[in-house]
Design an enzyme around this catalytic site. Structure first.
Site, PDB file in Angstrom:
ATOM      1  N   SER A   1       8.891  -7.183   3.858  1.00 34.62           N
ATOM      2  CA  SER A   1      10.313  -7.219   4.172  1.00 34.62           C
ATOM      3  C   SER A   1      10.505  -7.211   5.677  1.00 34.62           C
ATOM      4  O   SER A   1       9.552  -6.990   6.443  1.00 34.62           O
ATOM      5  CB  SER A   1      11.041  -6.021   3.550  1.00 34.62           C
ATOM      6  OG  SER A   1      10.910  -4.872   4.369  1.00 34.62           O
TER       7      SER A   1
ATOM      8  N   THR B   1      16.517  -4.744  -8.513  1.00 39.93           N
ATOM      9  CA  THR B   1      15.518  -4.059  -9.324  1.00 39.93           C
ATOM     10  C   THR B   1      16.163  -2.908 -10.083  1.00 39.93           C
ATOM     11  O   THR B   1      17.318  -2.566  -9.854  1.00 39.93           O
ATOM     12  CB  THR B   1      14.408  -3.494  -8.429  1.00 39.93           C
ATOM     13  OG1 THR B   1      14.988  -2.532  -7.531  1.00 39.93           O
ATOM     14  CG2 THR B   1      13.719  -4.593  -7.625  1.00 39.93           C
TER      15      THR B   1
ATOM     16  N   ASP C   1      -4.436   2.412 -11.151  1.00 39.97           N
ATOM     17  CA  ASP C   1      -3.800   3.204 -10.101  1.00 39.97           C
ATOM     18  C   ASP C   1      -4.376   2.721  -8.776  1.00 39.97           C
ATOM     19  O   ASP C   1      -5.570   2.916  -8.492  1.00 39.97           O
ATOM     20  CB  ASP C   1      -4.104   4.689 -10.308  1.00 39.97           C
ATOM     21  CG  ASP C   1      -3.367   5.588  -9.327  1.00 39.97           C
ATOM     22  OD1 ASP C   1      -2.963   5.094  -8.260  1.00 39.97           O
ATOM     23  OD2 ASP C   1      -3.221   6.796  -9.627  1.00 39.97           O
TER      24      ASP C   1
ATOM     25  N   TYR D   1       7.511   3.361   6.659  1.00 40.17           N
ATOM     26  CA  TYR D   1       7.858   2.110   5.979  1.00 40.17           C
ATOM     27  C   TYR D   1       7.621   0.920   6.900  1.00 40.17           C
ATOM     28  O   TYR D   1       7.013  -0.082   6.507  1.00 40.17           O
ATOM     29  CB  TYR D   1       9.317   2.162   5.527  1.00 40.17           C
ATOM     30  CG  TYR D   1       9.771   0.926   4.782  1.00 40.17           C
ATOM     31  CD1 TYR D   1       9.605   0.822   3.410  1.00 40.17           C
ATOM     32  CD2 TYR D   1      10.371  -0.132   5.457  1.00 40.17           C
ATOM     33  CE1 TYR D   1      10.029  -0.315   2.723  1.00 40.17           C
ATOM     34  CE2 TYR D   1      10.795  -1.266   4.781  1.00 40.17           C
ATOM     35  CZ  TYR D   1      10.620  -1.350   3.419  1.00 40.17           C
ATOM     36  OH  TYR D   1      11.029  -2.484   2.741  1.00 40.17           O
TER      37      TYR D   1
ATOM     38  N   LYS E   1       4.957  -2.355   6.398  1.00 39.23           N
ATOM     39  CA  LYS E   1       5.371  -3.749   6.301  1.00 39.23           C
ATOM     40  C   LYS E   1       4.790  -4.582   7.444  1.00 39.23           C
ATOM     41  O   LYS E   1       4.325  -5.706   7.238  1.00 39.23           O
ATOM     42  CB  LYS E   1       6.900  -3.846   6.284  1.00 39.23           C
ATOM     43  CG  LYS E   1       7.535  -3.181   5.067  1.00 39.23           C
ATOM     44  CD  LYS E   1       6.944  -3.684   3.759  1.00 39.23           C
ATOM     45  CE  LYS E   1       7.562  -3.035   2.549  1.00 39.23           C
ATOM     46  NZ  LYS E   1       6.920  -3.452   1.281  1.00 39.23           N
TER      47      LYS E   1
END
Length: 286
Positions: free
Chosen positions: A153, A200, A70, A165, A169
């Site tokens: 990304s 995916t 984890d 997000y 990145k």
């Protein structure tokens, strides 16, 4: 058949990009360690387990070793790298791919109207890449040719899923540059790889629910193995160190290396729509 005796670690490989990358790197003679939390089908909302990934890797002729880990727990990460140190004494390729995708990430609206838990992506994603690299560094220094790849990304440059997000990145992109500075004199390269839309398990659930709506997206999407094909070519590049510290679209590197995806096609670069990768201060790393 010539064997690739590479020691590889791919984090977050129970499914998705991590599994695809590990499969693409699975060459006879290689040893691939994969981390993941999912041990049994049903433990997660999406299909896939770390053991299923191991089985698929070994079907391709490489040796695979599961590391239940984890990445929210630094001690588990330290122990995982200690296993590699005890068994191999070195690491040739580290792919930092572990990512916690929080519920509500793709919800519309401003960030303050979304769950605060979206910032968890800064833990398993940004922070976890630092921790994995930290514990892997002594093993990478023992490699004749070391490579660290942060999967990322264009969300690091354009607005995509909101500030949590985007910060994650952008962070792994800059981290690749700065780690490259520290690693350069030791011959270890670090890059950040911008993947396109991938087919995916998560994406295909969305596509399959509304096939007419997403037909164009599916046509342009990359297989989960595609980034791994690029990483494999990148590692074999004699000029690898000249790329260290930089950010690349996987599709553009593939075109340079003459690669195609597993369907025989070259996925298009999203540059025209999403923008060019950032260019950091070359004077420090050259």
């Amino acid at each position: 058949m010539k064997q690739d005796k590479r020691i590889i670690l791919v984090t977050g490989a129970s499914r998705g990009a991590g599994k695809g990358i590990a499969l693409a790197l699975a060459k006879p003679g290689s040893t691939i360690y994969v981390t993941g939390r999912t041990q049994s089908e049903g433990d997660a909302a999406l299909p896939g387990t770390v053991y299923a990934t191991v089985e698929a890797i070994e079907e391709r002729g490489a040796k695979a070793i599961p590391l239940i880990c984890d990445h929210r727990d630094d001690e588990q990460v330290r122990k995982a790298l200690a296993v590699i140190e005890a068994e191999q004494g070195r690491l040739d390729i580290l792919v930092n791919n572990a990512l916690l995708v929080p519920e509500g990430l793709t919800l519309p609206g401003p960030f303050w109207e979304k769950p605060l838990a979206l910032q968890d992506i800064l833990n398993v994603g940004l922070r976890s890449s630092y921790v994995s690299s930290y514990y892997a560094a002594p093993l990478l220094l023992k490699s004749a040719k070391g490579l660290v790849v942060n999967t990322s990304s264009a969300g690091g440059r354009c607005y995509m899923h909101g500030p949590a997000y985007g910060a994650g990145k952008a962070g792994v992109d800059k981290m690749a540059h700065d780690m490259a500075v520290d690693f350069r004199s030791h011959g270890v390269a670090v890059v950040s790889l911008w993947m396109g839309l991938l087919k995916t398990e998560r994406s295909m659930q969305v596509f399959d629910a509304q096939p007419e709506l997403y037909a164009d997206a599916v046509a342009a999407a990359e297989s989960p193995e595609f980034p791994g094909l690029v990483i494999d070519a990148l590692y074999r590049d004699e000029a690898l160190m000249s790329r260290s510290g930089k950010v690349f679209y996987a599709a553009e590197l593939a075109e340079e290396y003459g690669l195609v995806d597993i369907d025989g096609k070259l996925p298009p670069s999203p540059r025209a729509m999403l923008g060019k990768p950032p260019k950091f201060n070359d004077a420090i790393v050259e």
